[in-house]
Write a protein that holds these residues in place. Structure first.
Motif, PDB file in Angstrom:
ATOM      1  N   ASP A  98      -5.504  11.439   0.228  1.00  0.00           N
ATOM      2  CA  ASP A  98      -6.453  10.973   1.241  1.00  0.00           C
ATOM      3  C   ASP A  98      -7.841  11.547   0.975  1.00  0.00           C
ATOM      4  OD1 ASP A  98      -4.410   9.621   2.494  1.00  0.00           O
ATOM      5  OD2 ASP A  98      -3.938  11.304   3.828  1.00  0.00           O
ATOM      6  N   ILE A  99      -8.853  10.752   1.241  1.00  0.00           N
ATOM      7  CA  ILE A  99     -10.238  11.150   1.015  1.00  0.00           C
ATOM      8  C   ILE A  99     -10.925  11.400   2.359  1.00  0.00           C
ATOM      9  CG2 ILE A  99     -12.481  10.464   0.079  1.00  0.00           C
ATOM     10  CD1 ILE A  99     -11.030   8.750  -1.957  1.00  0.00           C
ATOM     11  N   GLY A 100     -11.427  12.619   2.552  1.00  0.00           N
ATOM     12  CA  GLY A 100     -12.173  12.936   3.766  1.00  0.00           C
ATOM     13  C   GLY A 100     -11.293  13.451   4.887  1.00  0.00           C
ATOM     14  N   GLU A 101     -11.941  14.070   5.856  1.00  0.00           N
ATOM     15  CA  GLU A 101     -11.272  14.607   7.036  1.00  0.00           C
ATOM     16  C   GLU A 101     -11.702  13.811   8.257  1.00  0.00           C
ATOM     17  OE1 GLU A 101     -12.331  18.682   7.185  1.00  0.00           O
ATOM     18  OE2 GLU A 101     -10.946  19.279   5.581  1.00  0.00           O
ATOM     19  N   TYR A 102     -10.729  13.282   8.983  1.00  0.00           N
ATOM     20  CA  TYR A 102     -11.002  12.482  10.166  1.00  0.00           C
ATOM     21  C   TYR A 102     -10.076  12.929  11.291  1.00  0.00           C
ATOM     22  CZ  TYR A 102     -13.420   9.430   6.861  1.00  0.00           C
ATOM     23  OH  TYR A 102     -14.269   8.935   5.899  1.00  0.00           O
TER      24      TYR A 102
ATOM     25  N   ASN B 200       0.274   5.083   1.320  1.00  0.00           N
ATOM     26  CA  ASN B 200       0.148   6.242   0.440  1.00  0.00           C
ATOM     27  C   ASN B 200      -0.830   6.020  -0.706  1.00  0.00           C
ATOM     28  OD1 ASN B 200       2.008   7.719   1.925  1.00  0.00           O
ATOM     29  ND2 ASN B 200       3.760   6.948   0.736  1.00  0.00           N
ATOM     30  N   ILE B 201      -1.000   4.770  -1.113  1.00  0.00           N
ATOM     31  CA  ILE B 201      -1.926   4.510  -2.217  1.00  0.00           C
ATOM     32  C   ILE B 201      -3.274   3.997  -1.709  1.00  0.00           C
ATOM     33  CG2 ILE B 201      -0.054   4.042  -3.837  1.00  0.00           C
ATOM     34  CD1 ILE B 201      -0.568   1.074  -3.500  1.00  0.00           C
TER      35      ILE B 201
ATOM     36  N   LEU C 197       0.820  -1.213   0.000  1.00  0.00           N
ATOM     37  CA  LEU C 197       0.000   0.000   0.000  1.00  0.00           C
ATOM     38  C   LEU C 197       0.856   1.267   0.000  1.00  0.00           C
ATOM     39  CD1 LEU C 197      -2.893  -0.934   2.465  1.00  0.00           C
ATOM     40  CD2 LEU C 197      -2.924  -0.917  -0.035  1.00  0.00           C
ATOM     41  N   GLY C 198       2.176   1.094  -0.131  1.00  0.00           N
ATOM     42  CA  GLY C 198       3.044   2.266  -0.232  1.00  0.00           C
ATOM     43  C   GLY C 198       4.077   2.373   0.855  1.00  0.00           C
ATOM     44  N   GLY C 199       4.357   1.317   1.580  1.00  0.00           N
ATOM     45  CA  GLY C 199       5.376   1.355   2.624  1.00  0.00           C
ATOM     46  C   GLY C 199       4.856   0.800   3.930  1.00  0.00           C
TER      47      GLY C 199
END
Length: 396
Positions: free
Chosen positions: A124-128, A293-294, A110-112
């Protein structure tokens, strides 16, 4: 876009393992006696072997972790104020310290393998929230409520800074004899250069201090306070407070330090009728992580403590406090007597200004019935005397 509060590992360790909390005029509640809870579940309301909640002495330890090494941990201590404003209630404050730590075992594809806190990155999608604390009670019981107006923090705020800062949280509530002092404060004790607080530049450097949020007046004799060092960049806190809900959400605004831990402290004031217990139906902790990251979706981790019950501890005033209380009561009684004497004197003066009433205190006042009986007896005796004189004259 929102922001975050980040700590170095050393600062976080000190904050959680040796919390700098001081208090005066308050009693810390005893775990499993004055404070109890029913159970702890994960955010899906399911039992989880990685979820924990237990008392070590008077301190409540809570936390959860996942297979990636991400974790959320907290320390909570509850205090009861020995003296408070005369509102017919007991006042408590829960001191909450919470930390979210990203792991280092995320899926490599997934990127590391390095996990991160959830930031507002382009992928990133959305605020959490990176850290979230929520307390819920049922006010329909009419048995206590959250004093959201004195919570710390009690309203939204944000800070942009690069470097280490020291913060202080304070909450105090005094007795009626101390002019009913009540207040709360969140202050920055040390400030690095170039810091903005709530969008306003503030002076930094050695010895610099600034108020982040201050409300009311803090009495020095009944107060709980904490102080902690943090290393931060950009963060914001959103506050939602009601009688039945108190919630804080900390958001990350910059991904430069997303691989570090996020830490914050909160003060939760409670108010309940004298001698009654207070129940938090839910006490929730939550953290959000980026597992690659992905991977555009947030990974959330948390726990929920059910039915936290808080009651007044056994407490006896010291000899000095007892003597002060007696003196205060005597002063109040003397003031009341003085008011009564003044009222009696005024009433006497008013009576003296009118015509005095003349009462014969040497003999009782006769009623109308007694006077009529006496008149009848005298008439009867005169009649009998006349009859006898006439009778004797007739005989002669």
């Amino acid at each position: 876009m929102l922001g975050l509060l980040l700590c170095t590992s050393l600062a976080l360790a000190n904050g959680l393992e040796a919390p700098e909390t001081s208090y005066v005029g308050a009693s810390i509640l005893q775990g499993d006696t004055d404070v109890t809870f029913l159970e702890v579940l994960d955010i899906e309301s399911e039992p989880d072997p990685e979820t924990y909640a237990f008392f070590e002495g008077n301190t409540l330890y809570v936390g959860n972790s996942d297979e990636y090494g991400n974790s959320i941990d907290g320390i909570v201590e509850f205090f009861w104020f020995q003296s408070s404003i005369d509102r017919g209630t007991d006042f408590y404050v829960a001191v909450i310290k919470v930390r979210a730590t990203p792991g280092n075992d995320c899926p490599w594809y997934l990127g590391g393998t390095e996990c991160e806190l959830w930031a507002d990155d382009w992928q990133d999608i959305g605020e959490y929230p990176v850290v979230s604390v929520e307390a819920i009670t049922d006010v329909s019981r009419e048995q206590g409520a959250f004093r959201w107006d004195w919570a710390v923090p009690f309203e939204n705020y944000g800070i942009d800074a690069y470097g280490q800062m020291s913060f202080s949280n304070q909450y105090g509530i005094g007795s009626a004899s101390s002019s009913g002092a009540e207040g709360s404060a969140l202050t920055a004790v040390t400030i690095p250069d170039g810091t903005n607080i709530n969008g306003v530049p503030v002076s930094g450097g050695a010895g610099a201090e600034s108020e982040v949020q201050v409300k009311g007046f803090l009495a020095s004799d009944f107060k709980v306070q904490t102080q902690y060092d943090v290393t931060l960049y950009e963060w914001d806190v959103y506050v939602n407070g009601r009688a039945d809900l108190m919630a804080w959400d900390v958001y990350l605004n910059l991904g430069a330090r997303a691989d570090q831990s996020a830490y914050h402290e909160f003060f939760l004031p409670l108010q309940v009728e004298f001698g009654q217990t207070f129940t938090m139906d839910e006490f929730n902790f939550l953290a959000s992580f980026d597992t690659g990251n992905i991977n555009p979706f947030a990974h959330q981790l948390g726990l929920s403590i059910k039915d936290v019950t808080i009651s007044m501890p056994y407490w006896e005033p010291t000899e000095e406090e007892f003597e002060e209380e007696i003196e205060s009561e005597q002063e109040d009684t003397g003031a009341d007597n003085e008011l009564e004497d003044t009222g009696l004197s005024q009433e006497t003066d008013e009576n003296e200004s009118d015509e005095p009433l003349e009462l014969n205190t040497s003999a009782p006042v006769k009623s109308g019935c007694s006077s009529a009986n006496n008149d009848f007896s005298i008439s009867f005796m005169a009649f009998m005397l006349t009859f006898l004189l006439v009778f004797f004259r007739t005989e002669n």
